[in-house]
Design an enzyme around this catalytic site. Structure first.
Site, PDB file in Angstrom:
ATOM      1  CG  HIS A   1       0.530  11.284  -5.171  1.00  0.00           C
ATOM      2  ND1 HIS A   1       1.252  12.376  -5.587  1.00  0.00           N
ATOM      3  CD2 HIS A   1       0.555  11.312  -3.824  1.00  0.00           C
ATOM      4  CE1 HIS A   1       1.696  13.033  -4.530  1.00  0.00           C
ATOM      5  NE2 HIS A   1       1.288  12.408  -3.447  1.00  0.00           N
TER       6      HIS A   1
HETATM    7  C1  UD1 Z   1       2.197   9.124   0.496  1.00  0.00           C
HETATM    8  C2  UD1 Z   1       2.209  10.353   1.399  1.00  0.00           C
HETATM    9  C3  UD1 Z   1       2.227  11.612   0.555  1.00  0.00           C
HETATM   10  C4  UD1 Z   1       3.334  11.580  -0.489  1.00  0.00           C
HETATM   11  C5  UD1 Z   1       3.195  10.302  -1.305  1.00  0.00           C
HETATM   12  C6  UD1 Z   1       4.262  10.191  -2.367  1.00  0.00           C
HETATM   13  C7  UD1 Z   1       1.008  10.120   3.547  1.00  0.00           C
HETATM   14  C8  UD1 Z   1      -0.198  10.518   4.273  1.00  0.00           C
HETATM   15  N1  UD1 Z   1       1.018  10.422   2.232  1.00  0.00           N
HETATM   16  O1  UD1 Z   1       0.961   9.100  -0.183  1.00  0.00           O
HETATM   17  O2  UD1 Z   1       2.437  12.723   1.407  1.00  0.00           O
HETATM   18  O3  UD1 Z   1       3.241  12.720  -1.325  1.00  0.00           O
HETATM   19  O4  UD1 Z   1       3.277   9.186  -0.414  1.00  0.00           O
HETATM   20  O5  UD1 Z   1       4.215   8.987  -3.036  1.00  0.00           O
HETATM   21  O6  UD1 Z   1       1.922   9.574   4.127  1.00  0.00           O
HETATM   22  N2  UD1 Z   1       1.186   1.531  -2.758  1.00  0.00           N
HETATM   23  C9  UD1 Z   1       1.779   0.552  -3.500  1.00  0.00           C
HETATM   24  N3  UD1 Z   1       3.125   0.400  -3.395  1.00  0.00           N
HETATM   25  C10 UD1 Z   1       3.891   1.157  -2.574  1.00  0.00           C
HETATM   26  C11 UD1 Z   1       3.261   2.161  -1.828  1.00  0.00           C
HETATM   27  C12 UD1 Z   1       1.908   2.343  -1.938  1.00  0.00           C
HETATM   28  O7  UD1 Z   1       1.124  -0.166  -4.240  1.00  0.00           O
HETATM   29  O8  UD1 Z   1       5.117   0.949  -2.507  1.00  0.00           O
HETATM   30  C13 UD1 Z   1      -0.278   1.744  -2.849  1.00  0.00           C
HETATM   31  C14 UD1 Z   1      -0.952   1.476  -1.507  1.00  0.00           C
HETATM   32  O9  UD1 Z   1      -1.441   0.184  -1.490  1.00  0.00           O
HETATM   33  C15 UD1 Z   1      -2.066   2.497  -1.450  1.00  0.00           C
HETATM   34  C16 UD1 Z   1      -1.598   3.602  -2.363  1.00  0.00           C
HETATM   35  O10 UD1 Z   1      -0.510   3.110  -3.120  1.00  0.00           O
HETATM   36  O11 UD1 Z   1      -3.260   1.991  -1.940  1.00  0.00           O
HETATM   37  C17 UD1 Z   1      -1.233   4.835  -1.592  1.00  0.00           C
HETATM   38  O12 UD1 Z   1      -0.130   4.609  -0.679  1.00  0.00           O
HETATM   39  P1  UD1 Z   1      -0.042   5.388   0.704  1.00  0.00           P
HETATM   40  O13 UD1 Z   1       1.181   4.991   1.397  1.00  0.00           O
HETATM   41  O14 UD1 Z   1      -1.328   5.242   1.433  1.00  0.00           O
HETATM   42  O15 UD1 Z   1       0.041   6.923   0.383  1.00  0.00           O
HETATM   43  P2  UD1 Z   1       0.453   7.769  -0.898  1.00  0.00           P
HETATM   44  O16 UD1 Z   1      -0.780   8.135  -1.635  1.00  0.00           O
HETATM   45  O17 UD1 Z   1       1.566   7.132  -1.651  1.00  0.00           O
END
Ligand code: UD1
Length: 379
Positions: free
Chosen positions: A220
């Site tokens: 991820h």
């Molecule tokens: C976040 C954390 C990372 C952790 C990871 C585990 C930060 C900077 N990063 O990264 O340290 O290892 O979580 O999962 O805080 N999304 C969904 N559904 C959700 C959550 C996210 O669809 O419930 C999508 C969002 O729209 C986004 C992407 O996933 O496009 C990434 O989500 P984001 O919260 O930005 O960070 P992670 O990459 O999950």
């Protein structure tokens, strides 16, 4: 005493569960009970990224959900600070407890300190040295301003001392994630692997009726999934090498699913009979699969730690780690392989047929949450 603890994203939930349990146990016999308020920033909001973990790990529903959701880093951090400040003004706690290194950790520690509220960081002192990782920035800022820094290992203590943090603020307590692992191991080990797979298949994948040797893949990190070239070459390696030797169970993070579809790689993987794409798994399901996996290929920090304790050979698809204690040179199960295919391939071959070698670093004993709470109470 009033304590607010904060969670925001998936890897926070397994860290807060044992801490809440420690407070509950303390309150049974304490004269001055702790008034605990749980705040969820809402950075992760899908059932499978959030609610599922609350249910499985018996975390009480958050008292307050800030509903931040997705966004750029500045949006997530900014919105969290605005909303969390209102919570602090209303609740006026003595302590704010933050865990890990996600955007919620940064946003809430900064907001707490600006309100002159004491802040405790659980999982302090981890350093990858990689300033391109958003998590590294979150760690540095949080540790610099926190009053109490609770570390998972002694390397982290050294990191903090090198940065000039006074020794009185630092306490080596062990790894709180392992409290959750110990608490859930028995339940997880009773689960049936085939059921886990079939209950978590993505889209219209075919039902699986048996499985032999398997690898688990999770990806991820932006450095692995946000560039088409990198993601395509990793995907080719999984297809052309790993999937030829064993079944590949690939649990797909929402960010990775989006990117695979954007780069036109999704269909190709779906067509490979030996790669099974799974939705983000619950805690028990992942633990069960990890127990019998022949190898883990991952860029997750938490899985590196779990592989160390369970002894699953782990190729960490990163060039650096904030968790060196999980590496083979420190007795762990993990090897850093970055995203260079030649290196991944060499290490992959070496790990095949390597027996499991479970290892517990010092104080990864399932009693860390208790030590965290004591450190706060004795502050
Ligand atoms: C976040 C954390 C990372 C952790 C990871 C585990 C930060 C900077 N990063 O990264 O340290 O290892 O979580 O999962 O805080 N999304 C969904 N559904 C959700 C959550 C996210 O669809 O419930 C999508 C969002 O729209 C986004 C992407 O996933 O496009 C990434 O989500 P984001 O919260 O930005 O960070 P992670 O990459 O999950």
């Amino acid at each position: 005493m009033k304590i607010i603890s904060v969670v925001g994203a998936r890897p926070n939930f397994m860290k807060i569960a044992p801490f809440i349990k420690a407070i509950k146990n303390y309150n049974i016999s304490a004269k001055n009970k702790i008034n605990h308020v749980l705040v969820h920033t809402g950075q992760h909001y899908d059932d499978r990224m959030s609610d599922l973990f609350f249910k499985e790990l018996n975390i009480p529903q958050a008292d307050i959900n800030l509903g931040i959701g997705s966004g750029t880093h500045a949006e997530q951090v900014g919105k969290t600070m605005i909303e969390f400040e209102k919570v602090l003004i209303k609740e006026n706690p003595e302590w704010v407890v933050v865990v890990g290194d996600v955007n919620a950790t940064l946003a809430c520690s900064v907001t707490a300190k600006k309100q002159h509220i004491k802040c405790c960081h659980i999982e302090a002192g981890l350093r990858s040295g990689d300033m391109d990782m958003p998590e590294e920035i979150n760690r540095l800022v949080t540790d610099r301003i926190s009053d109490l820094l609770l570390t998972p290992d002694k390397i982290s203590v050294e990191n903090l001392l090198k940065e000039g943090i006074t020794k009185e603020k630092i306490k080596f307590v062990g790894n709180i994630m392992i409290d959750t692992l110990d608490e859930n191991l028995e339940k997880a080990s009773k689960l049936n692997i085939i059921n886990i797979i079939n209950n978590n298949l993505i889209e219209n994948s075919k039902i699986v009726d048996n499985i032999n040797k398997y690898a688990i893949i999770t990806l991820h990190r932006p450095s692995n999934v946000d560039s088409k070239d990198v993601l395509a070459s990793l995907t080719d390696f999984f297809k052309d090498h790993v999937a030829k030797d064993m079944t590949v169970l690939w649990t797909i993070h929402p960010r990775t699913e989006k990117q695979l579809k954007t780069f036109g790689l999704w269909e190709n993987i779906l067509q490979n009979k030996n790669i099974i794409l799974l939705q983000p798994l619950g805690y028990h399901d992942m633990l069960r699969l990890n127990l019998d996996a022949s190898i883990m290929l991952t860029d997750s920090g938490g899985l590196q730690e779990e592989c160390t304790v369970l002894g699953t050979p782990c190729l960490t698809l990163r060039w650096n780690t904030e968790r060196p204690i999980t590496l083979k040179e420190f007795g762990g199960a993990s090897v850093l392989v970055g995203n260079n295919i030649k290196r991944i391939s060499e290490e992959y071959i070496k790990t095949l047929n390597v027996p499991r070698k479970p290892h517990r670093p010092e104080l990864w004993d399932g009693k860390t949450a208790q030590r965290c709470l004591e450190a706060i109470l004795n502050y």
